[in-house]
Design a protein around this motif. Structure first.
Motif, PDB file in Angstrom:
ATOM      1  N   LYS A  63      -2.178   6.028  -1.561  1.00 22.31           N
ATOM      2  CA  LYS A  63      -2.707   6.163  -0.212  1.00 22.31           C
ATOM      3  C   LYS A  63      -1.681   6.867   0.673  1.00 22.31           C
ATOM      4  O   LYS A  63      -0.490   6.551   0.637  1.00 22.31           O
ATOM      5  CB  LYS A  63      -3.038   4.788   0.389  1.00 22.31           C
ATOM      6  CG  LYS A  63      -4.182   4.050  -0.281  1.00 22.31           C
ATOM      7  CD  LYS A  63      -5.512   4.725  -0.006  1.00 22.31           C
ATOM      8  CE  LYS A  63      -6.673   3.899  -0.574  1.00 22.31           C
ATOM      9  NZ  LYS A  63      -7.976   4.577  -0.381  1.00 22.31           N
ATOM     10  N   THR A  64      -2.145   7.830   1.453  1.00 17.37           N
ATOM     11  CA  THR A  64      -1.235   8.558   2.330  1.00 17.37           C
ATOM     12  C   THR A  64      -0.880   7.710   3.547  1.00 17.37           C
ATOM     13  O   THR A  64      -1.578   6.737   3.877  1.00 17.37           O
ATOM     14  CB  THR A  64      -1.865   9.870   2.805  1.00 17.37           C
ATOM     15  OG1 THR A  64      -2.987   9.564   3.654  1.00 17.37           O
ATOM     16  CG2 THR A  64      -2.333  10.721   1.624  1.00 17.37           C
ATOM     17  N   ASP A  65       0.199   8.104   4.233  1.00 13.81           N
ATOM     18  CA  ASP A  65       0.583   7.381   5.448  1.00 13.81           C
ATOM     19  C   ASP A  65      -0.532   7.443   6.487  1.00 13.81           C
ATOM     20  O   ASP A  65      -0.755   6.474   7.222  1.00 13.81           O
ATOM     21  CB  ASP A  65       1.873   7.976   6.018  1.00 13.81           C
ATOM     22  CG  ASP A  65       3.096   7.609   5.180  1.00 13.81           C
ATOM     23  OD1 ASP A  65       3.021   6.605   4.443  1.00 13.81           O
ATOM     24  OD2 ASP A  65       4.112   8.324   5.259  1.00 13.81           O
ATOM     25  N   VAL A  66      -1.229   8.567   6.567  1.00  7.84           N
ATOM     26  CA  VAL A  66      -2.330   8.702   7.521  1.00  7.84           C
ATOM     27  C   VAL A  66      -3.440   7.708   7.188  1.00  7.84           C
ATOM     28  O   VAL A  66      -3.981   7.032   8.080  1.00  7.84           O
ATOM     29  CB  VAL A  66      -2.881  10.142   7.520  1.00  7.84           C
ATOM     30  CG1 VAL A  66      -4.170  10.232   8.343  1.00  7.84           C
ATOM     31  CG2 VAL A  66      -1.839  11.112   8.060  1.00  7.84           C
ATOM     32  N   GLU A  67      -3.777   7.588   5.914  1.00  4.29           N
ATOM     33  CA  GLU A  67      -4.827   6.646   5.507  1.00  4.29           C
ATOM     34  C   GLU A  67      -4.419   5.208   5.812  1.00  4.29           C
ATOM     35  O   GLU A  67      -5.247   4.387   6.234  1.00  4.29           O
ATOM     36  CB  GLU A  67      -5.112   6.808   4.014  1.00  4.29           C
ATOM     37  CG  GLU A  67      -5.829   8.109   3.653  1.00  4.29           C
ATOM     38  CD  GLU A  67      -5.945   8.322   2.157  1.00  4.29           C
ATOM     39  OE1 GLU A  67      -7.002   8.804   1.717  1.00  4.29           O
ATOM     40  OE2 GLU A  67      -4.980   8.000   1.425  1.00  4.29           O
ATOM     41  N   ILE A  68      -3.152   4.894   5.598  1.00  2.74           N
ATOM     42  CA  ILE A  68      -2.681   3.529   5.848  1.00  2.74           C
ATOM     43  C   ILE A  68      -2.727   3.215   7.341  1.00  2.74           C
ATOM     44  O   ILE A  68      -3.125   2.117   7.745  1.00  2.74           O
ATOM     45  CB  ILE A  68      -1.265   3.346   5.279  1.00  2.74           C
ATOM     46  CG1 ILE A  68      -1.307   3.448   3.743  1.00  2.74           C
ATOM     47  CG2 ILE A  68      -0.678   1.991   5.690  1.00  2.74           C
ATOM     48  CD1 ILE A  68       0.050   3.524   3.084  1.00  2.74           C
TER      49      ILE A  68
ATOM     50  N   GLN B  78      -4.804   4.489   9.449  1.00  2.00           N
ATOM     51  CA  GLN B  78      -6.223   4.316   9.767  1.00  2.00           C
ATOM     52  C   GLN B  78      -6.707   2.921   9.377  1.00  2.00           C
ATOM     53  O   GLN B  78      -7.463   2.284  10.125  1.00  2.00           O
ATOM     54  CB  GLN B  78      -7.044   5.391   9.052  1.00  2.00           C
ATOM     55  CG  GLN B  78      -6.839   6.795   9.601  1.00  2.00           C
ATOM     56  CD  GLN B  78      -7.509   7.868   8.761  1.00  2.00           C
ATOM     57  OE1 GLN B  78      -7.865   7.638   7.596  1.00  2.00           O
ATOM     58  NE2 GLN B  78      -7.683   9.054   9.338  1.00  2.00           N
ATOM     59  N   MET B  79      -6.272   2.431   8.230  1.00  2.00           N
ATOM     60  CA  MET B  79      -6.667   1.088   7.806  1.00  2.00           C
ATOM     61  C   MET B  79      -6.099   0.033   8.742  1.00  2.00           C
ATOM     62  O   MET B  79      -6.794  -0.924   9.122  1.00  2.00           O
ATOM     63  CB  MET B  79      -6.205   0.838   6.367  1.00  2.00           C
ATOM     64  CG  MET B  79      -6.986   1.615   5.323  1.00  2.00           C
ATOM     65  SD  MET B  79      -6.620   1.100   3.611  1.00  2.00           S
ATOM     66  CE  MET B  79      -4.930   1.663   3.415  1.00  2.00           C
TER      67      MET B  79
ATOM     68  N   TYR C 263       0.840  -1.199   0.000  1.00  2.00           N
ATOM     69  CA  TYR C 263       0.000   0.000   0.000  1.00  2.00           C
ATOM     70  C   TYR C 263       0.879   1.255   0.000  1.00  2.00           C
ATOM     71  O   TYR C 263       0.606   2.227  -0.710  1.00  2.00           O
ATOM     72  CB  TYR C 263      -0.910   0.028   1.232  1.00  2.00           C
ATOM     73  CG  TYR C 263      -2.348  -0.372   0.957  1.00  2.00           C
ATOM     74  CD1 TYR C 263      -3.152   0.390   0.103  1.00  2.00           C
ATOM     75  CD2 TYR C 263      -2.907  -1.497   1.543  1.00  2.00           C
ATOM     76  CE1 TYR C 263      -4.471   0.036  -0.148  1.00  2.00           C
ATOM     77  CE2 TYR C 263      -4.231  -1.862   1.299  1.00  2.00           C
ATOM     78  CZ  TYR C 263      -5.002  -1.080   0.452  1.00  2.00           C
ATOM     79  OH  TYR C 263      -6.307  -1.434   0.192  1.00  2.00           O
ATOM     80  N   ARG C 264       1.931   1.245   0.803  1.00  3.50           N
ATOM     81  CA  ARG C 264       2.766   2.442   0.957  1.00  3.50           C
ATOM     82  C   ARG C 264       3.592   2.723  -0.292  1.00  3.50           C
ATOM     83  O   ARG C 264       3.758   3.881  -0.685  1.00  3.50           O
ATOM     84  CB  ARG C 264       3.689   2.264   2.175  1.00  3.50           C
ATOM     85  CG  ARG C 264       4.438   3.551   2.537  1.00  3.50           C
ATOM     86  CD  ARG C 264       4.972   3.498   3.958  1.00  3.50           C
ATOM     87  NE  ARG C 264       5.375   4.838   4.388  1.00  3.50           N
ATOM     88  CZ  ARG C 264       6.631   5.262   4.387  1.00  3.50           C
ATOM     89  NH1 ARG C 264       7.600   4.467   3.982  1.00  3.50           N
ATOM     90  NH2 ARG C 264       6.928   6.490   4.786  1.00  3.50           N
TER      91      ARG C 264
END
Length: 413
Positions: free
Chosen positions: A277-282, A284-285, A271-272
């Protein structure tokens, strides 16, 4: 598909966007100064990524750094994809314990054409400069090459770990291999690069480019270094020779299946490094998975679809998901499979394995899961506390090893 230009009003926002998925930026303060000057003058940075056309196929591991090149392109900078048709005659010795066989000019030209076709799946062809380092190296001549060599010492070259290791191990180190970093560094001089991108195995070469630019009276480029991506096995770096790769020209169905085969832990790294996808979104997931609010399988499906959309289309990604579900969730593998009625409820996976006699104890069930030997609906499960939500009249295929399969059917308790 090439992304649209990013609108970021501050240099801090641009830096944060460019920093994502990097190992190191040498030096970040220099990059900040270059970005500020570019914003002030309206002159875009010249950002270089070199690739030797020694193999015709690009896999997802290669795209980590190509995506970073695209990030600079999205911010309005001039990106240069440099095909090392001259250095390709040498063969990049990075990380090699033996001299690479030299390719013919015909092989290099054929591979170069294939590269150009593949990179435009990520880069905007109208905004990408394609260049070849033979353009200046062929004109340098023997006298020019000797002058170039005068800018570096033997001691500097032998500071490179893999060169020094080969000498210590009494393995051959050919003279033309020793010249490779110098030629690559001169590419940055010829292109007047502001930034050069490369994986961790290219750090020595990128730093030599910085040094050589100073020797030629230029401002040193910034080295943006990205990690090497692990292959589907989660251990070795992605490599076609190791068979753990996902090629960008593979069919959507093949790509989907390979992404779904990776571990849950490796999914976050993909994902990264392979999505926007931003680090913040990752984070959160990951948090949602940790509190069991989201099934990691659903996120892995989303990851596979994002990757396929980049190289094929959104429609192809949807079809690939449907095909995967048809093959695994509808249990068309294997041809015959036993159906085991099981009380419908939320099961801890170890308890379910014991219930269906796939493990003699909870401890053995956990061991099987930790070793990666358990799949649910065709997907490997690595979390020992994974929840299996089995509803009435719902079926799930549980697999342990290669040959033990059973379809558990939810029935009223």
């Amino acid at each position: 598909m090439p992304s649209k230009a990013k609108t970021m009003t501050t240099v801090a926002e641009q830096l944060a966007y460019l920093r994502k998925g990097t190992i190191e930026i040498i030096r970040e303060e220099d990059l900040r100064a270059k970005l500020e000057r570019s914003a002030r003058t309206g002159k875009p940075l010249r950002v270089k990524l070199g690739a030797d056309p020694t193999a015709p196929d690009i896999h997802l591991g290669h795209t980590v750094v190509i995506r970073k090149l695209r990030a600079f392109q999205e911010l309005g900078h001039t990106v240069i994809f440099l095909i090392g048709d001259f250095t390709g005659l040498i063969g990049d010795p990075s990380g090699k314990s033996a001299t690479r066989p030299q390719l013919t000019r015909e092989e290099i030209n054929a591979n170069a054409e294939t590269y150009k076709q593949q990179i435009f799946k990520l880069l905007d062809p109208e905004k990408t400069v394609i260049d070849f380092n033979s353009r200046w190296m062929d004109q340098l001549g023997s006298a020019g090459f000797l002058r170039l060599a005068s800018h570096v010492t033997v001691r500097q070259i032998l500071e490179r770990d893999d060169f020094r290791q080969r000498l210590e191990d009494n393995r051959p180190l050919a003279l033309h291999e020793v010249m490779y970093p110098l030629v690559m560094a001169y590419d940055s001089v010829a292109l007047k690069a502001d930034v050069e991108l490369g994986g961790t195995d290219q750090k020595f070469n990128l730093l030599m480019g910085r040094n050589l630019q100073r020797e030629y009276g230029q401002e040193s480029q910034v080295a943006v270094i990205t990690p090497l991506l692990e292959g589907t096995d989660g251990v070795q770096k992605m490599s076609k020779s190791l068979g753990n790769y996902i090629g960008i020209n593979e069919s959507p169905q093949e790509m989907f299946g390979k992404v779904m085969s990776i571990s849950d832990d490796l999914m976050w790294r993909y994902y990264r490094l392979l999505t926007d996808k931003t680090d913040v979104e990752i984070v959160q997931m990951r948090t949602a998975v940790g509190v069991l609010a989201v099934n990691p399988r659903a996120l892995k499906v989303d990851l596979a679809k994002l990757i396929i959309t980049d190289f094929h289309s959104k429609e192809a990604a949807e079809i690939a998901e449907e095909e995967f579900d048809r093959m695994f969730k509808l249990r068309l593998l294997p041809e015959a499979i036993a159906v085991r009625p099981t009380p419908a409820k939320s099961w801890k996976l170890p308890r379910l394995l014991v219930e269906i006699n796939f493990a003699p104890s909870m401890a053995e069930a956990r061991r099987l899961i930790e070793q990666g030997g358990v799949r649910v609906d065709g997907e490997r499960v690595s979390q020992v506390d994974a929840e299996i939500d089995l509803r009435v009249d719902q079926e799930k295929v549980i697999q342990v090893g290669k040959r033990r399969h059973v379809s558990v059917l939810g029935v009223p308790s």
